[in-house]
Design an enzyme around this catalytic site. Structure first.
Site, PDB file in Angstrom:
ATOM      1  N   ASP A  16       0.854  -1.191   0.000  1.00  0.00           N
ATOM      2  CA  ASP A  16       0.000   0.000   0.000  1.00  0.00           C
ATOM      3  C   ASP A  16       0.881   1.230   0.000  1.00  0.00           C
ATOM      4  O   ASP A  16       1.852   1.324   0.803  1.00  0.00           O
ATOM      5  CB  ASP A  16      -0.887  -0.007   1.241  1.00  0.00           C
ATOM      6  CG  ASP A  16      -1.876   1.139   1.205  1.00  0.00           C
ATOM      7  OD1 ASP A  16      -2.962   0.968   0.617  1.00  0.00           O
ATOM      8  OD2 ASP A  16      -1.565   2.210   1.773  1.00  0.00           O
ATOM      9  N   ILE A  17       0.594   2.189  -0.897  1.00  0.00           N
ATOM     10  CA  ILE A  17       1.390   3.419  -0.990  1.00  0.00           C
ATOM     11  C   ILE A  17       1.126   4.263   0.253  1.00  0.00           C
ATOM     12  O   ILE A  17      -0.023   4.550   0.587  1.00  0.00           O
ATOM     13  CB  ILE A  17       1.033   4.226  -2.256  1.00  0.00           C
ATOM     14  CG1 ILE A  17       1.071   3.303  -3.482  1.00  0.00           C
ATOM     15  CG2 ILE A  17       1.967   5.417  -2.414  1.00  0.00           C
ATOM     16  CD1 ILE A  17       2.393   2.622  -3.686  1.00  0.00           C
ATOM     17  N   HIS A  20      -5.561  14.870  -8.273  1.00  0.00           N
ATOM     18  CA  HIS A  20      -5.774  13.459  -8.648  1.00  0.00           C
ATOM     19  C   HIS A  20      -4.992  13.073  -9.905  1.00  0.00           C
ATOM     20  O   HIS A  20      -4.657  11.901 -10.070  1.00  0.00           O
ATOM     21  CB  HIS A  20      -7.263  13.210  -8.837  1.00  0.00           C
ATOM     22  CG  HIS A  20      -8.024  13.206  -7.540  1.00  0.00           C
ATOM     23  ND1 HIS A  20      -8.079  12.112  -6.724  1.00  0.00           N
ATOM     24  CD2 HIS A  20      -8.736  14.191  -6.923  1.00  0.00           C
ATOM     25  CE1 HIS A  20      -8.801  12.387  -5.651  1.00  0.00           C
ATOM     26  NE2 HIS A  20      -9.213  13.657  -5.741  1.00  0.00           N
ATOM     27  N   ASP A  80      -2.751   9.756 -10.154  1.00  0.00           N
ATOM     28  CA  ASP A  80      -2.778   8.735 -11.217  1.00  0.00           C
ATOM     29  C   ASP A  80      -1.383   8.495 -11.789  1.00  0.00           C
ATOM     30  O   ASP A  80      -0.998   7.343 -12.076  1.00  0.00           O
ATOM     31  CB  ASP A  80      -3.729   9.189 -12.319  1.00  0.00           C
ATOM     32  CG  ASP A  80      -5.173   9.198 -11.850  1.00  0.00           C
ATOM     33  OD1 ASP A  80      -5.454   8.611 -10.788  1.00  0.00           O
ATOM     34  OD2 ASP A  80      -6.018   9.795 -12.553  1.00  0.00           O
ATOM     35  N   ARG A 134      10.196 -11.283 -11.330  1.00  0.00           N
ATOM     36  CA  ARG A 134      10.426 -12.392 -12.256  1.00  0.00           C
ATOM     37  C   ARG A 134       9.240 -12.544 -13.209  1.00  0.00           C
ATOM     38  O   ARG A 134       8.157 -12.018 -12.958  1.00  0.00           O
ATOM     39  CB  ARG A 134      10.603 -13.694 -11.471  1.00  0.00           C
ATOM     40  CG  ARG A 134      11.776 -13.681 -10.503  1.00  0.00           C
ATOM     41  CD  ARG A 134      11.758 -14.912  -9.628  1.00  0.00           C
ATOM     42  NE  ARG A 134      10.537 -14.972  -8.823  1.00  0.00           N
ATOM     43  CZ  ARG A 134      10.225 -16.004  -8.043  1.00  0.00           C
ATOM     44  NH1 ARG A 134      11.022 -17.065  -7.985  1.00  0.00           N
ATOM     45  NH2 ARG A 134       9.106 -15.989  -7.353  1.00  0.00           N
ATOM     46  N   GLU A 178      -4.849   2.703  -3.981  1.00  0.00           N
ATOM     47  CA  GLU A 178      -3.380   2.749  -3.930  1.00  0.00           C
ATOM     48  C   GLU A 178      -2.806   1.416  -3.471  1.00  0.00           C
ATOM     49  O   GLU A 178      -1.654   1.351  -3.041  1.00  0.00           O
ATOM     50  CB  GLU A 178      -2.926   3.872  -2.997  1.00  0.00           C
ATOM     51  CG  GLU A 178      -3.268   3.687  -1.527  1.00  0.00           C
ATOM     52  CD  GLU A 178      -4.597   4.284  -1.169  1.00  0.00           C
ATOM     53  OE1 GLU A 178      -4.783   4.676  -0.017  1.00  0.00           O
ATOM     54  OE2 GLU A 178      -5.478   4.366  -2.052  1.00  0.00           O
TER      55      GLU A 178
END
Length: 964
Positions: free
Chosen positions: A832-833, A845, A849, A864, A875
């Site tokens: 989670d950011i 916003h 984005d 991988r 987010e």
């Protein structure tokens, strides 16, 4: 005499009127200075054109006189535009004026009056002279050679055939053959007296003995026997404009000073004066007896024509400023006296001595509402008011509270009272309910009955007699029955659980007929209840009641019930269950009728209380009266099209357009004094055959009637008869779209067209088949490609171009099955950011984005090929690491976290840095569904968020073992 102003009832009524007439249909016509020619049906005024289409002057004509001749043609004179003749269809037939052709040329366009004589000549007087036409041939005006353009004001004719002319030069007599003219001068003025036009006579009226003459000098009389003007009536009238004789011994004088009524047989008596500020110009009596009065400055007045069955008894003048209207709060008859509780006063009227008396009540402030009067077994009189209870042992002594117990003195807001034979007093108290003072005990011990205690409620009326029951009428909570012997109270109300259901809880009065029968005043009609037989009757407007708001009842007559409503008085005949209306026959405003103010004395005389005083009447002595008025349909409207006075019959119905959406019919019972009291019923045959009640509405609309033949009938619901029904036949034709013959033709043509088309299509079918197959093949390929593209779009996040939740769930199931088969490690990561909302709030916003897109690219570059990264929402990202343990995943996530810390995202002039928190989960039971894996990773993510963010946390089943 009772007059009502037409201007006050109708805003479009004429303000300046000179003449009034009524045609054979019953319409009233007005000659007006400002409004021209107007027709009135009791509800609406219609203006009428009196100029020919070729005349360009569109200004409203100043109409001053009217004549309806024997052929029902309407003659209209104007002040400045000559004379117009309308035919029986009310179309302009002829125009007479100073610029017309010689045969229709008047000496002046200022016409003054009309007269139709016994020889069927129509006389037209103008300021420039007199002309006449033959009624049968109105095309040519003729002149009397003996008259040299004399200005004639008015003409009449005596029984011997002589024409009498009121002119600017006095009175003239003209023989019926127009060959002899005699001048009858007025008496000379007294020496030294000078007036303008002393010889001018403005109006005259022929009677049996002679002719009354109206001048600016006064009222004169010309005697046929003496052949001269014999005397001047000894009164000042002002300038006399018109004369009228409603009865043989009465003369009405209309002048610039108002209306004067004199007894012509008693010339020395002073005339009665009415409408003193009105400049009266014409009197007219219509078919129903209404007398109309036209004035130049106050519009039109009407006089009540009915017999005076009701005798008014005004209140005595109140102390201080005179009051014309006074509110009655209580009215009762005790010992041949009518007792009235009015605002601030207690009054009595002695029925034998016919005198008023006022009784002062002691108080430091005025009594606003004197609510009740009663007399007890000792002959003491009790009065209840808003300020308390007062008593006097004799009427010669004043009322006081001096000898009353303190508990009684403290009572205020008495609304009603009654006395028992043993001296017990029952008191209704505002918002307190009912109080009993047993046998007037000296200690003032009281018993309280907690009823009607809600705000605004009170016992307003009480029926107490020798029976065991006391009946209590409340304002808002219905009717109560109190048993003296047991103290049991039964409430009757409008609820379904009431023993007898009332139409309303709002009551105003009650009248007891027998121990088990009562009549109630309600705001929903007149209500009868029979407790013994559990029977009720409700009378409302539909049954003939003038108004549902009943304010007073008197049921002492076993054959009828007298009812006072907000629209007047009525009598219910108990045998026929019909009402006889007296609403319009009392010379007072129905809105002034008071509640519980209708009593009957021992002589059979009724006393009706109003805010203007008392009215007495005796039903046995009343003169019956029925209006001799026609019922007619005045107008029909179908959408935007209109028909005035529509004429129809069964053979010739009125044809209405098939497209008519709304049809409105206007009608009127042409009695003009009590128009607001008329009630109507209608029936529309073709729709149904039932009479429907309309009330006071004088028009009705029908929407979207189906095609067919209709017969509309309307009648006065109070005085209907076969002669008083107005009818209208009309037909609505079938719309073209609903014509069956048309649809049959269209169907045949359509079938033929379809067959020809089928033949053409068959010939081309083989040619089109190959092209169609090729087109289907190509479309199928296109559809498969479109489905593939749609399937891909449905599984891809539109912003980051990563797999979305749906695609990730499918990949998870695939890799989970592989891990189960091969018994491989399996780790799920949620990231989670951190503080993403701050980025959105700070940069917008669009910046948020961009951050999500750059993070997705950064993470993808460091994973991988077999790893699955997806956007889970907002987010939050989700990562599946197959063949990876929690320890290995921790290393991968730590590397990803540090790479995000190093990431700088350029947005405009700003450099945005980000961090993220990672939650890892490796469950022992690999076969668990995705939601269990997600929950475990989410717990670890939450622990990371909680302990500072920007870290990697591994989920452990025991929360104390979670490590970073």
């Amino acid at each position: 005499m009772q007059f009502s102003s037409l201007v006050q009832q109708h805003t479009d009524a004429p303000l300046i009127s000179y003449d009034i007439k009524q045609d054979s249909k019953g319409y009233i016509w007005f000659a007006s200075e400002l409004d021209g020619l107007q027709r009135f049906d009791g509800y609406e005024f219609s203006r009428w054109n009196i100029l020919s289409p070729t005349e360009q002057d569109t200004t409203m004509a100043n109409v001053n006189q009217l004549l309806i001749d024997n052929q029902q043609r309407l003659w209209i004179s104007t002040w400045g535009q000559g004379v117009t003749l309308l035919d029986e269809k009310l179309n302009v037939r002829m125009r007479y004026h100073s610029k017309a052709e010689a045969a229709q040329q008047l000496p002046s366009d200022r016409a003054q009056s009309f007269f139709q004589d016994q020889q069927q000549r129509i006389w037209i007087s103008t300021v420039g002279g007199l002309r006449y036409v033959q009624a049968a041939e109105p095309n040519k005006l003729e002149k009397v050679q003996l008259l040299s353009d004399l200005r004639v004001w008015q003409i009449t004719q005596s029984d011997d055939g002589y024409l009498w002319l009121a002119s600017s030069k006095g009175l003239y007599r003209l023989s019926e053959d127009l060959q002899q003219l005699d001048h009858k001068p007025l008496p000379s003025l007294p020496e030294g007296e000078q007036v303008l036009n002393p010889t001018e006579i403005r109006t005259l009226l022929a009677v049996e003995q002679g002719i009354w003459l109206g001048t600016q000098l006064g009222l004169f009389f010309f005697s046929f026997e003496a052949d001269k003007v014999t005397n001047l009536y000894p009164a000042e009238f002002g300038v006399i404009n018109t004369l009228f004789q409603p009865q043989p011994d009465q003369l009405w004088v209309g002048s610039s000073a108002g209306l004067f009524r004199i007894n012509s047989s008693e010339q020395q008596r002073s005339p009665q004066h009415f409408l003193p500020t009105a400049d009266i110009r014409k009197f007219f009596k219509d078919q129903t007896g209404v007398i109309w009065v036209a004035s130049r400055n106050r519009g039109v007045f009407k006089m009540n024509p009915l017999p005076q069955n009701f005798e008014a008894l005004p209140f005595p003048l109140a102390a201080g400023p005179e009051k014309s209207l006074r509110r009655i709060y209580s009215q009762t008859i005790i010992d041949d006296k009518i007792w009235l509780g009015v605002d601030h006063d207690l009054l009595s009227y002695d029925l034998n001595q016919q005198i008023w008396r006022s009784y002062p009540l002691p108080s430091r402030r005025p009594h606003n509402q004197v609510q009740a009067v009663a007399v007890d077994h000792q002959g003491k009189y009790w009065v209840g008011s808003d300020l308390g209870l007062f008593v006097t042992p004799r009427l010669a002594d004043p009322f006081s509270q001096q000898d009353l117990p303190d508990s009684i003195k403290k009572l205020v807001g008495v609304t009603t009272l009654a006395a028992d034979a043993d001296g017990t007093l029952w008191l209704g108290i505002w918002e307190k309910g009912l109080i009993k003072w047993p046998q007037q005990n000296s200690e003032g011990r009281l018993e309280y009955f907690n009823i009607t205690s809600q705000p605004g409620d009170a016992i307003i009326s009480m029926i107490s007699d020798t029976s065991d029951s006391i009946w209590l009428v409340s304002r808002f909570s219905g009717l109560y029955q109190l048993k003296r012997s047991t103290g049991l109270i039964t409430r009757y109300h409008s609820g379904k659980d009431s023993m007898i259901q009332l139409p309303s809880d709002v009551l105003l009065c009650a009248e007891k007929v027998k121990d088990h029968q009562l009549w109630l005043c309600t705001n929903q009609g007149l209500f009868f209840m029979d407790l013994k037989h559990n029977r009720t009757e409700l009378y409302q407007i539909e049954q003939g009641l003038p108004d549902n708001r009943v304010v007073a009842i008197n049921a002492q007559d076993p054959a009828s019930v007298w009812v006072s409503t907000k629209r007047g008085l009525t009598e219910l005949d108990l045998a026929s269950k019909t009402f006889k209306i007296f609403a319009e026959k009392i010379n007072t405003n129905s809105l002034l009728l008071e509640t519980r103010a209708l009593n009957r004395s021992s002589s059979g005389t009724f006393w009706l209380g109003t805010a203007a005083g008392l009215y007495q009447f005796n039903p046995r002595l009343m003169q019956s009266y029925k209006f001799n008025a026609p019922m007619l349909i005045s107008k029909l409207k179908a959408d935007q099209k209109q028909w005035l006075d529509p004429e129809s019959s069964v053979q010739n119905p009125l044809e209405l357009p098939a497209t008519a959406k709304e049809i409105t019919i206007h009608f009127s019972f042409l009695e003009y004094f009590f128009t607001d009291s008329h009630q109507y019923q209608y029936k529309l045959s073709g729709l149904d055959d039932e009479w429907h009640y309309l009330g006071h509405e004088h028009q009705i609309s029908f929407n979207r009637l189906p095609p067919g033949h209709y017969h509309f009938q309307v009648r006065n619901s109070l005085e209907h008869s076969e002669q008083r029904i107005a009818s209208l036949y009309f037909v609505i034709s079938t719309p073209l779209a609903q014509d069956k013959r048309l649809w049959l033709f269209i169907s045949l043509v359509s079938l033929l067209s379809l067959w020809l088309m089928w033949q053409a299509r068959t010939r081309n079918l083989h040619q089109q088949n190959s092209r169609l197959n090729e087109l289907v093949r190509q479309r199928t390929m296109d559809l498969e490609q479109a489905n593939l593209a749609l399937n891909q779009q449905a599984r891809t996040d539109f912003l980051t171009d990563l797999p979305n939740r749906l695609a990730f769930s499918e990949q998870f199931e695939l890799l989970q099955r592989q891990a189960i088969r091969q018994k491989l490690a399996f780790t799920l990561v949620l990231l989670d950011i951190d503080h993403f909302k701050v980025i959105n709030d700070t940069y917008g916003h669009d910046a948020g984005d961009l951050v999500l897109t750059k993070i997705a690219q950064n993470l993808n570059q460091r994973l991988r090929q077999q790893d699955v990264l997806a956007r889970w929402g907002g987010e939050e990202f989700i990562l599946l690491l197959p063949e990876t343990t929690a320890q290995g995943a921790f290393v991968v996530c730590e590397e990803l976290r540090q790479s995000l810390m190093r990431l700088l995202i350029a947005y405009g002039e700003h450099q945005i840095s980000v961090t993220a928190t990672f939650g890892l989960a490796q469950l022992h039971d690999v076969e668990l569904e995705l939601n269990h894996w997600h929950s475990a990773a989410d717990i670890a993510l939450y622990q990371g968020k909680k302990t500072g963010r920007n870290k990697v946390v591994v989920y452990q089943a025991d929360p104390t073992e979670t490590f970073e």
